[in-house]
Design a protein around this motif. Sequence first.
Motif, short mmCIF file in Angstrom:
data_model
loop_
_atom_site.label_atom_id
_atom_site.label_comp_id
_atom_site.label_asym_id
_atom_site.label_seq_id
_atom_site.Cartn_x
_atom_site.Cartn_y
_atom_site.Cartn_z
N GLY A 44 0.82 -1.20 0.00
CA GLY A 44 0.00 0.00 0.00
C GLY A 44 0.85 1.25 0.00
O GLY A 44 2.05 1.22 0.30
N PHE A 45 0.22 2.36 -0.34
CA PHE A 45 0.90 3.66 -0.34
C PHE A 45 -0.16 4.74 -0.20
O PHE A 45 -1.36 4.50 -0.38
N GLY A 46 0.32 5.93 0.11
CA GLY A 46 -0.61 7.06 0.19
C GLY A 46 0.13 8.38 0.17
O GLY A 46 1.32 8.44 0.52
N VAL A 47 -0.57 9.41 -0.22
CA VAL A 47 -0.04 10.77 -0.18
C VAL A 47 -1.15 11.70 0.26
O VAL A 47 -2.31 11.55 -0.15
N GLY A 48 -0.82 12.63 1.13
CA GLY A 48 -1.75 13.66 1.55
C GLY A 48 -1.15 15.02 1.26
O GLY A 48 0.07 15.20 1.37
N TRP A 49 -1.98 15.97 0.87
CA TRP A 49 -1.48 17.30 0.54
C TRP A 49 -2.53 18.35 0.87
O TRP A 49 -3.70 18.06 1.03
N TYR A 50 -2.07 19.59 0.96
CA TYR A 50 -2.91 20.73 1.33
C TYR A 50 -3.08 21.65 0.13
O TYR A 50 -2.10 22.00 -0.54
N PRO A 57 -6.52 18.52 4.61
CA PRO A 57 -5.79 17.94 3.49
C PRO A 57 -6.60 16.92 2.70
O PRO A 57 -7.54 16.31 3.22
N ALA A 58 -6.21 16.75 1.44
CA ALA A 58 -6.74 15.68 0.59
C ALA A 58 -5.81 14.48 0.70
O ALA A 58 -4.62 14.62 1.02
N ARG A 59 -6.36 13.28 0.42
CA ARG A 59 -5.54 12.07 0.44
C ARG A 59 -5.82 11.23 -0.80
O ARG A 59 -6.93 11.21 -1.32
N TYR A 60 -4.79 10.51 -1.23
CA TYR A 60 -4.91 9.50 -2.27
C TYR A 60 -4.18 8.26 -1.74
O TYR A 60 -2.97 8.31 -1.50
N SER A 71 -2.36 5.49 -12.50
CA SER A 71 -2.84 6.87 -12.43
C SER A 71 -1.96 7.76 -11.56
O SER A 71 -2.05 8.99 -11.66
N PHE A 72 -1.13 7.16 -10.72
CA PHE A 72 -0.40 7.98 -9.75
C PHE A 72 0.57 8.95 -10.40
O PHE A 72 0.69 10.10 -9.98
N ALA A 73 1.28 8.52 -11.42
CA ALA A 73 2.27 9.39 -12.05
C ALA A 73 1.60 10.64 -12.62
O ALA A 73 2.14 11.76 -12.51
N ASP A 74 0.42 10.49 -13.24
CA ASP A 74 -0.31 11.64 -13.76
C ASP A 74 -0.75 12.57 -12.63
O ASP A 74 -0.63 13.79 -12.73
N ALA A 103 -0.94 4.62 5.20
CA ALA A 103 -0.74 6.02 5.59
C ALA A 103 -0.77 6.90 4.35
O ALA A 103 -0.51 6.44 3.24
N PRO A 104 -1.11 8.19 4.55
CA PRO A 104 -1.30 8.85 5.83
C PRO A 104 -2.71 8.66 6.40
O PRO A 104 -3.70 8.69 5.67
N PHE A 105 -2.76 8.50 7.73
CA PHE A 105 -4.02 8.62 8.45
C PHE A 105 -4.33 10.11 8.60
O PHE A 105 -3.43 10.96 8.53
#
Length: 263
Positions: A44-50, A57-60, A71-74, A103-105
């Motif tokens: 698994g993986f995840g990224v959160g950003w503001y 924040p948003a998460r993917y 889709s992640f690279a795009d 994560a991220p939680f």
Amino acid sequence: MCRHLAYLGPEEPLGRLLVEPPHGLYRQSWAPRRQRYGTVNADGFGVGWYAEGDPVPARYRRAGPVWADLSFADLARVVRSTAVLAAVRDATVAGADGEAAAAPFAAGRWLFSHNGAVAGWPHSLAPLVPSLPAVDLLSLEARNDSALVWALVLARLRGGDDEGQALADTVVEVAEAAPASRLNLLLTNGETITATAWGDTLWYLARPGGGTVVASEPYDDDPHWREVPDRTLLVASRTDVLLTPLKDPSDTLAPAPSKEPST
């Protein structure tokens, strides 16, 4: 177990932080250079950003390896932010909870990640459960050690502790209940980064062009990267990094904090 990264600074595309560096988090999912436990972060993986003007924040997040997500690279190429937290996961218990365990939680303005494992999970942390509100236990995103550690941190944050105190007290509490746990925690509110080095690697970079990166390991060979000593609390802004030794439950004395200026 796991690799993670947080960034504060001038607006950057996610890909410039996570995908483009020669040893970035994307590559660390299958070829980490400094990971002490495990070799592949494919659970698994995840990224959160503001986004500008929005404190939440948003998460993917996804359950599989980041390299398998077409889709992640795009997404990483076009999404830009001044504050990011991302992680790739090597699960303590394989297959546990899928995407919900990645994560991220998140809660409110906070994003959180745990690199490590709680020794003796789940029995070792059973004595800590009564300290948590019942609603927090019933609303855990996942049934893994990281989710419960996050619940312990979040209870302190909601109780009024600042980020550094919440992480430090949680690490000491969990380490006392479950010795030999690895508790590298990473937390951001979009304005600061707070982290602990406890049992695994942690580095930070004060970027010459502005901004601060805190990561499990360097994403390139820039000589400005600095390793954080084990048993240390790190609190960073866009311009400064403060390192404070953490008191191990078995220790009796701890030295004073030191301030590391960004350049």
